[in-house]
Design an enzyme around this catalytic site. Structure first.
Site, PDB file in Angstrom:
ATOM      1  N   LYS A 173       0.891  -1.162   0.000  1.00  0.00           N
ATOM      2  CA  LYS A 173       0.000   0.000   0.000  1.00  0.00           C
ATOM      3  C   LYS A 173       0.929   1.212   0.000  1.00  0.00           C
ATOM      4  O   LYS A 173       1.370   1.676   1.040  1.00  0.00           O
ATOM      5  CB  LYS A 173      -0.881  -0.023   1.255  1.00  0.00           C
ATOM      6  CG  LYS A 173      -2.217   0.689   1.121  1.00  0.00           C
ATOM      7  CD  LYS A 173      -2.145   2.139   0.678  1.00  0.00           C
ATOM      8  CE  LYS A 173      -1.717   3.080   1.782  1.00  0.00           C
ATOM      9  NZ  LYS A 173      -1.383   4.441   1.265  1.00  0.00           N
ATOM     10  N   SER A 226       5.108   8.695   9.167  1.00  0.00           N
ATOM     11  CA  SER A 226       5.240   9.594  10.319  1.00  0.00           C
ATOM     12  C   SER A 226       4.970   8.833  11.627  1.00  0.00           C
ATOM     13  O   SER A 226       4.301   7.795  11.631  1.00  0.00           O
ATOM     14  CB  SER A 226       4.274  10.765  10.162  1.00  0.00           C
ATOM     15  OG  SER A 226       2.979  10.272   9.947  1.00  0.00           O
ATOM     16  N   CYS A 281      13.963  11.070   5.816  1.00  0.00           N
ATOM     17  CA  CYS A 281      13.924  10.743   7.250  1.00  0.00           C
ATOM     18  C   CYS A 281      15.321  10.793   7.839  1.00  0.00           C
ATOM     19  O   CYS A 281      15.480  10.831   9.050  1.00  0.00           O
ATOM     20  CB  CYS A 281      13.313   9.374   7.469  1.00  0.00           C
ATOM     21  SG  CYS A 281      14.350   8.060   6.870  1.00  0.00           S
ATOM     22  N   GLU A 383       9.166  17.243  13.976  1.00  0.00           N
ATOM     23  CA  GLU A 383       9.766  17.052  12.652  1.00  0.00           C
ATOM     24  C   GLU A 383       9.137  18.057  11.679  1.00  0.00           C
ATOM     25  O   GLU A 383       7.914  18.156  11.588  1.00  0.00           O
ATOM     26  CB  GLU A 383       9.479  15.628  12.172  1.00  0.00           C
ATOM     27  CG  GLU A 383      10.119  15.315  10.826  1.00  0.00           C
ATOM     28  CD  GLU A 383       9.777  13.909  10.333  1.00  0.00           C
ATOM     29  OE1 GLU A 383       8.598  13.522  10.401  1.00  0.00           O
ATOM     30  OE2 GLU A 383      10.701  13.213   9.878  1.00  0.00           O
TER      31      GLU A 383
END
Ligand code: NAD
Length: 498
Positions: A173, A226, A281, A383
């Site tokens: 996905k 996330s 990331c 972040e």
């Protein structure tokens, strides 16, 4: 308008839910395609397909499974320019960066080609009289991967390559923001000889994900995205009895010691802070110079470099970075810059009003540089995921070790120094999963494992490398006695090897 469906049963199929999402061209801001968002029933159909295809794939010997991976590598190499173009056009990263995205995925496919060796079990002959003891690794069945927008080639390959090589069927996905490359990779795998139904790409959002999390036929879930979603996936998937590993957000620090080569440190910060518009990331988002003199020198050298960053469309081969992925994400990043000013940080370079001539509706943003950021500020704690570098001044080395160690996130960290003692002490003590020494983006190579700590990683095992084989297989251990006959009647005491 181009319509992107799903890849199920070895071919692309149209979406049937009636729900779609927009796929933008971040260079122009235009919607370039619509992607189907799967309903529960469509996801269930894909799982049914995968479940039917898996036993024969698991029964295919590991050398043959490896040959499919070898062929897949060959096909990717042939198609790499098209893949990179497609990737850039939906994500916005530059063409050369897209090639890097593909390459870091390819390296995990190369690792998975070693599956005949990687899946070998252990054997002890003569563990007792006439008794042999051995273990074997077996695939789990149907497993799934849920992946983020920022590495639409690399992270899907990190997930499905080891899982498929181990003999599982896979449901991917991918991010609904840039789904075309994962769809193309599935096509190439089928061309490489993967039987239909073994890899399915189902596009979608929460509805598709929730079906994967709750369907008992799905045995394991690997997630990257996330941290708040990672926590949700970990909790829900685990509560439904699945093996789950989730990799979340980050706030990666780079410590600059007074003895560091400052030009090298500045080069590293510019590349790792602003490359891919900070949408990595492992991007460095916090620079920690140690001592006032180091901080003043660093800021003085950083300012002109940030001001002269070359921002262009993803098609511009001379651009340092391209647009952000969507307008919503661009707005979110700009809001963080507004917030930093309100919180009292010193904005030394302001890229919020950057406009690119001819691409006025594109999702572009100039580089931003904050000085005097402190640990209580939200721009430090959260972040941002954009081209924004925060400088947090540490008075000494101890404070510099403490900052990343005490931060909620613990993905990557780096130290720049010429002092071996300091580097060794830092790598040993810092409470973060991946450490670089004079190396700003310490993403381990495919045969090591990748994974952050604290709110950057949920679950026991890392991605790729040996952990990926452990994650996508279960161990069966056999105790066998030959000759089979036993004498002396029933034994009521637990068997021990006398
Ligand atoms: P995201 O969390 O928004 O989305 C990730 C995936 O989760 C997508 O497939 C999305 O469709 C799905 N999703 C989103 N909301 C959901 C919901 N409410 N319920 C169920 N599924 C949902 O992340 P993103 O914006 O695509 O990617 C950026 C994030 O990924 C950053 O935080 C970045 O640090 C992180 N990331 C982490 C790593 C790592 O290895 N630690 C690597 C790359 C990116």
């Amino acid at each position: 308008m181009r319509e992107i469906g799903h890849f199920v049963g070895g071919k692309e199929v149209k979406g049937a839910s009636g729900r779609t999402g927009d796929v933008f061209n971040p260079n122009t801001g235009e919607v370039q395609a619509s992607v189907a968002l799967a309903a529960k029933a469509e996801m269930e159909q894909a799982i049914t397909n995968a479940e039917a295809a898996q036993p024969a794939w698991a029964a295919t010997n590991p050398q043959r499974r490896a040959r499919v991976m070898f062929k897949f590598l060959e096909l990717i190499q042939k198609d790499v320019d098209n893949l990179a173009k497609l990737l850039s056009s939906e994500h916005g990263k530059t063409f050369s960066d897209s090639k890097g995205d593909i390459q870091r995925g390819v390296e995990v496919v190369e690792f998975a080609c070693g599956i005949p060796h990687l899946m070998k079990g252990e054997y002890t002959e003569g563990a007792g009289p006439g008794i042999d003891l051995y273990s074997m690794r077996q695939p789990l069945g149907v497993v799934a991967g849920i992946t983020p927008f920022n590495f639409p080639a690399m992270i899907p390959m990190w997930k499905f390559a080891p899982a498929l090589a181990c003999g599982n069927a896979f449901i991917l996905k991918p991010s609904e923001r840039d789904p075309s490359v994962p769809m193309r990779l599935a096509e190439l795998l089928v061309e490489a000889g993967l039987p239909a139904g073994v890899l399915n790409v189902v596009n979608g959002d929460k509805e598709a994900v929730d079906t994967l999390l709750t369907d008992p036929r799905v045995k394991a879930i690997g997630f990257v995205g996330s941290s708040s979603i990672a926590e949700y996936i970990f909790a829900t998937g685990s509560a439904h009895g699945k093996r789950v590993q989730c990799f979340g957000g980050a706030k990666n620090h780079m410590i600059v010691m007074p003895d560091a080569d400052m030009d090298q440190a500045v080069d590293a910060l510019i590349g790792a802070g602003y490359g891919s518009a900070g949408e990595r990331c492992m991007a460095v988002s916090v620079a920690v110079p140690v001592g006032k003199k180091t901080a003043d020198t660093l800021i003085e050298k950083l300012i002109p470099r940030v001001e002269s960053l070359k921002i262009g469309p993803s098609t511009d081969t001379a651009a340092d970075y391209g647009p952000m992925v969507t307008r919503a994400h661009l707005d979110k990043v700009k809001n963080y810059v507004d917030l930093g000013i309100k919180e009292g940080a010193m904005l030394r370079v302001d890229g919020r009003n950057f406009r690119l001539q001819g691409y006025e509706n594109g999702f572009f943003m100039g580089g931003c540089l904050f000085d005097d950021v402190t640990p209580d500020m939200r721009i430090y704690k959260e972040e941002i995921f954009g081209p924004v570098l925060s400088v947090v001044r540490a008075k000494d080395y101890e404070e510099a070790v403490r900052l990343p160690s005490e931060h909620d996130y613990g993905n990557g960290v780096a130290i720049f120094t010429r002092d071996g003692d300091a580097a060794r002490d830092f790598t040993s003590r810092v409470n973060v999963g991946m450490v670089g020494v004079n190396f700003a983006i310490p993403v381990p190579l495919a045969y090591y494992t990748f994974g952050g700590w604290k709110r950057s990683g949920f679950g026991d095992l890392n991605q790729h490398g040996p952990d990926s084989i452990r994650f996508y297989t279960k161990t069966k251990t056999v105790t066998a006695r030959w000759p089979s006959g036993t004498k002396g009647g029933a034994e009521f005491v637990i068997p021990t090897m006398k």
